[in-house]
Scaffold this motif. Structure first.
Motif, PDB file in Angstrom:
ATOM      1  N   GLU A 116       0.845  -1.188   0.000  1.00  0.00           N
ATOM      2  CA  GLU A 116       0.000   0.000   0.000  1.00  0.00           C
ATOM      3  C   GLU A 116       0.884   1.242   0.000  1.00  0.00           C
ATOM      4  O   GLU A 116       1.722   1.407   0.881  1.00  0.00           O
ATOM      5  CB  GLU A 116      -0.904   0.019   1.232  1.00  0.00           C
ATOM      6  N   LEU A 117       0.679   2.117  -0.982  1.00  0.00           N
ATOM      7  CA  LEU A 117       1.472   3.330  -1.112  1.00  0.00           C
ATOM      8  C   LEU A 117       0.570   4.552  -1.011  1.00  0.00           C
ATOM      9  O   LEU A 117      -0.472   4.617  -1.672  1.00  0.00           O
ATOM     10  CB  LEU A 117       2.195   3.378  -2.465  1.00  0.00           C
ATOM     11  N   ASP A 118       0.970   5.507  -0.189  1.00  0.00           N
ATOM     12  CA  ASP A 118       0.262   6.786  -0.113  1.00  0.00           C
ATOM     13  C   ASP A 118       1.079   7.760   0.728  1.00  0.00           C
ATOM     14  O   ASP A 118       2.160   7.422   1.221  1.00  0.00           O
ATOM     15  CB  ASP A 118      -1.142   6.633   0.452  1.00  0.00           C
ATOM     16  N   LEU A 119       0.518   8.955   0.918  1.00  0.00           N
ATOM     17  CA  LEU A 119       1.207  10.008   1.641  1.00  0.00           C
ATOM     18  C   LEU A 119       1.459   9.611   3.100  1.00  0.00           C
ATOM     19  O   LEU A 119       0.602   8.971   3.727  1.00  0.00           O
ATOM     20  CB  LEU A 119       0.384  11.294   1.599  1.00  0.00           C
ATOM     21  N   PRO A 120       2.599   9.979   3.650  1.00  0.00           N
ATOM     22  CA  PRO A 120       2.945   9.569   5.018  1.00  0.00           C
ATOM     23  C   PRO A 120       1.909   9.949   6.073  1.00  0.00           C
ATOM     24  O   PRO A 120       1.557   9.125   6.922  1.00  0.00           O
ATOM     25  CB  PRO A 120       4.280  10.272   5.262  1.00  0.00           C
ATOM     26  N   ASP A 121       1.424  11.180   6.065  1.00  0.00           N
ATOM     27  CA  ASP A 121       0.472  11.605   7.098  1.00  0.00           C
ATOM     28  C   ASP A 121      -0.822  10.816   7.038  1.00  0.00           C
ATOM     29  O   ASP A 121      -1.394  10.454   8.079  1.00  0.00           O
ATOM     30  CB  ASP A 121       0.182  13.100   6.965  1.00  0.00           C
ATOM     31  N   VAL A 146       4.903   7.187   0.856  1.00  0.00           N
ATOM     32  CA  VAL A 146       5.648   7.817  -0.217  1.00  0.00           C
ATOM     33  C   VAL A 146       4.707   8.676  -1.048  1.00  0.00           C
ATOM     34  O   VAL A 146       3.548   8.306  -1.275  1.00  0.00           O
ATOM     35  CB  VAL A 146       6.346   6.756  -1.110  1.00  0.00           C
ATOM     36  N   ASP A 147       5.183   9.817  -1.471  1.00  0.00           N
ATOM     37  CA  ASP A 147       4.442  10.684  -2.371  1.00  0.00           C
ATOM     38  C   ASP A 147       4.621  10.134  -3.785  1.00  0.00           C
ATOM     39  O   ASP A 147       5.758   9.918  -4.233  1.00  0.00           O
ATOM     40  CB  ASP A 147       4.997  12.112  -2.278  1.00  0.00           C
TER      41      ASP A 147
END
Length: 283
Positions: A116-121, A146-147
């Motif tokens: 699963e990849l997405d913005l850290p926050d 990760v952005d």
């Protein structure tokens, strides 16, 4: 609290709650929660309501018109990933995963690994809510903060992704937020990482739907700073042009008949592409 304002936890309580474009993930979770609470539901997401409650439902009120589409879209992609798993894909990559919980709620074959990849926050918020619910994934799960504007392929490869193995890719709720060049670049990158037999599932908004049925949702997203930057009226043709063999690209009427939803829309625009499509990588 205003319509688009998310509550922020006090110091020491945990990560900030989603805002801006990340807040759209809460709107999608609200749609999944509503569907999960229906008697004749298309799927069950036991964690969706917890995400919404952590933020406050009023923060995404303007996305209520999107709920019916979210329900059908979710089931379509559940079926796509299940089919890919049946065909032997044991790697699953979810780009812009948001508050997706498929790693927890779907039945995965032994040996499956979900990235699963997405913005850290956003992922920090997600992990906190899942931990509070003591959620346990049904497969090996790797979360990559990760952005997607950065070198996400390098992060994926460093985490153990095997490009030589067939992979099921899910790109849900992402492509409309990129311009056409960004869409092309993303699909080309995915293609380079995809072994023959890999699967790709995606959604896009067609121009007529954006202008009419989802105009209010589009306005809400503009207010959130999450503007739809592109539309796509022929997703099947777009996929074919990038080396993917289209396996499923239902019309609005076809999707309504498959899942028993959207009869009124089907009567109005049944022959139009639904915006949902699945394809297999050519050898």
């Amino acid at each position: 609290m205003s319509e688009h304002e998310a509550r922020t936890p006090a110091s020491g309580e945990g990560p900030l709650l989603p805002s801006g474009v990340s807040l759209t993930a809460v709107g999608i979770a609200a749609g999944r929660a509503a569907e999960s609470e229906r008697e004749e539901r298309l799927f069950h997401d036991p964690y969706a309501r917890a995400f919404v409650e952590a933020v406050g439902a009023s923060a995404v009120d303007g996305m209520r018109d999107f709920a019916g589409y979210v329900a059908v879209r979710t089931r379509f992609f559940d079926d796509c990933l299940g089919g890919a798993a049946d065909r032997g894909c044991r790697q699953v990559v979810i780009l812009a995963a948001g508050l997706d919980t498929r790693a927890f709620r779907l039945d995965w074959p032994a040996g499956t690994r979900v990235f699963e990849l997405d913005l850290p926050d956003l992922l920090a918020f997600k992990e906190r809510v899942l931990a509070d619910r003591q959620a346990v994934p049904a497969c090996a799960r790797t979360v990559l903060p990760v952005d997607l504007r950065d070198d996400w392929p390098a992060a994926l490869l460093s985490a153990g992704f095997e490009p030589g193995e067939p992979t099921a890719w899910l790109v849900e709720g992402l492509l409309p937020y990129l311009d056409r060049a960004g869409n092309d670049e993303l699909l080309d990158t995915v293609g380079r990482l995809s072994a023959p037999g890999s699967a790709f599932a995606m959604d896009h908004i067609d121009s007529a739907t954006k202008r009419h049925r989802l105009a209010r949702v589009s306005d809400t997203l503009d207010d959130l700073g999450a503007t739809w930057k592109s539309t796509l009226d022929d997703p099947a043709g777009w996929l074919s042009g990038h080396g993917w063999q289209v396996a499923d690209a239902p019309t609005v009427a076809g999707l309504a008949g498959r899942y028993g939803r959207g009869a009124a829309l089907a009567a109005e625009a049944g022959g139009r592409p639904s915006g949902l499509a699945a394809a297999v990588r050519k050898g």
